[in-house]
Design a protein around this motif. Structure first.
Motif, PDB file in Angstrom:
ATOM      1  N   UNK A  98       4.876  -6.045 -17.768  1.00  0.00           N
ATOM      2  CA  UNK A  98       4.651  -6.335 -19.178  1.00  0.00           C
ATOM      3  C   UNK A  98       5.307  -5.264 -20.042  1.00  0.00           C
ATOM      4  N   UNK A  99       6.102  -5.638 -21.040  1.00  0.00           N
ATOM      5  CA  UNK A  99       6.680  -4.629 -21.948  1.00  0.00           C
ATOM      6  C   UNK A  99       5.581  -3.770 -22.567  1.00  0.00           C
ATOM      7  N   UNK A 100       5.861  -2.484 -22.689  1.00  0.00           N
ATOM      8  CA  UNK A 100       4.858  -1.559 -23.209  1.00  0.00           C
ATOM      9  C   UNK A 100       4.331  -1.986 -24.571  1.00  0.00           C
ATOM     10  N   UNK A 101       5.210  -2.535 -25.401  1.00  0.00           N
ATOM     11  CA  UNK A 101       4.798  -2.963 -26.747  1.00  0.00           C
ATOM     12  C   UNK A 101       3.765  -4.074 -26.721  1.00  0.00           C
ATOM     13  N   UNK A 102       3.687  -4.802 -25.600  1.00  0.00           N
ATOM     14  CA  UNK A 102       2.729  -5.906 -25.480  1.00  0.00           C
ATOM     15  C   UNK A 102       1.442  -5.499 -24.775  1.00  0.00           C
ATOM     16  N   UNK A 103       1.367  -4.263 -24.288  1.00  0.00           N
ATOM     17  CA  UNK A 103       0.163  -3.781 -23.625  1.00  0.00           C
ATOM     18  C   UNK A 103      -0.840  -3.272 -24.650  1.00  0.00           C
ATOM     19  N   UNK A 104      -2.117  -3.383 -24.310  1.00  0.00           N
ATOM     20  CA  UNK A 104      -3.158  -2.790 -25.152  1.00  0.00           C
ATOM     21  C   UNK A 104      -3.054  -1.263 -25.068  1.00  0.00           C
ATOM     22  N   UNK A 105      -3.695  -0.572 -26.013  1.00  0.00           N
ATOM     23  CA  UNK A 105      -3.666   0.896 -25.977  1.00  0.00           C
ATOM     24  C   UNK A 105      -4.319   1.417 -24.706  1.00  0.00           C
TER      25      UNK A 105
END
Length: 262
Positions: A195-202
């Motif tokens: 999953x692209x980092x920008x789409x991961x939760x904090x």
């Protein structure tokens, strides 16, 4: 107008695999249902014996591929309008049973979410990491999707929150917990890396860094969630969550090393 309760037109849906330590307590709290559908992943312990001791239980066996796959298969076996989706270690409280029985089957609400109280050796803790979950919903509007090692049900329409809760009371031995966590973390690693980092939760972004999550989870469980006030039960839960995060970090390091060598 005659009042019809959801409880009169609901089928509990339960997944099992070697759940003899838990399943009887779960079934005892839903034995008011006319029919209970269980999807079993070919248990090798006495789980099936317990299941067959309840006349309203219908058992369907299916080789496990994913939690979403098992649940969607279970939905195909249900004929009632409403579904009560439970894990084999979920125990309904008296308050929740009464609340379900007071809900009208014909309403504009299509799903209901419930809070959980995590138990350690049968003792409920003050706070846990478990978020609310949609457990009661109209079958025709629901479908399951995988989310890392977990799964979520997506329900069209209006949702509401129930005030009572469910006990998450898993009493399987530690060896089984370790086995399950290692399997879960392999799936979580795939999710984090694919999953692209920008789409991961904090939270997932922190976990992906490997170093900080175990320390953060210790503070979160003991201080923020009040686990330190639960004595050794709270410490036990915190140790479990730290160990799970360490397993994830180890699996992440392993996966990244293999990727570099490929």
């Amino acid at each position: 107008m005659v009042f019809t309760s959801i409880a009169e037109n609901v089928t509990p849906l339960i997944l099992t695999f070697n759940e003899v330590s838990n399943i009887d307590r779960t079934l005892q709290r839903v034995n008011w249902a006319k029919k209970i559908v269980v999807i079993d992943s070919y248990s090798t312990d006495e789980t099936l014996e317990v299941l067959y001791s309840y006349p309203q239980v219908q058992v369907f066996q299916r080789k496990f591929d994913s939690f979403a796959g098992q649940c969607n298969y279970g939905l195909e076996k249900i004929e009632s309008e409403w579904v009560l989706s439970l894990d084999a270690d979920y125990v309904l409280t008296d308050g929740l049973i009464n609340e379900i029985q007071s809900l009208a089957s014909k309403s504009d609400v299509d799903s209901y979410s419930v809070n959980f109280k995590y138990c350690v050796f049968g003792k409920p803790l003050r706070g846990t990491l478990l978020p609310p979950r949609k457990v009661l919903y109209r079958k025709e509007k629901a479908t399951y999707k995988d989310d890392g090692h977990a799964h979520r049900v997506w329900v069209e329409g209006k949702s509401a929150m129930l005030s009572s809760y469910i006990y998450h009371d898993d009493r399987k031995p530690l060896s089984r917990w370790l086995w399950a966590q290692d399997r879960y973390m392999v799936i979580e690693v795939k999710k984090l890396l694919d999953t692209p980092t920008s789409e991961l939760s904090w939270g997932d972004r922190i976990r992906k860094q490997k170093l900080f999550a175990p320390f953060i989870i210790l503070f979160y469980c003991l201080i923020f969630k009040g686990g330190i006030l639960d004595g050794w039960h709270g410490w036990y839960y915190a140790f479990q969550r730290i160990l799970a995060e360490i397993l994830l970090a180890i699996r992440l390091i392993e996966a990244e090393e293999f990727k570099e060598q490929a």
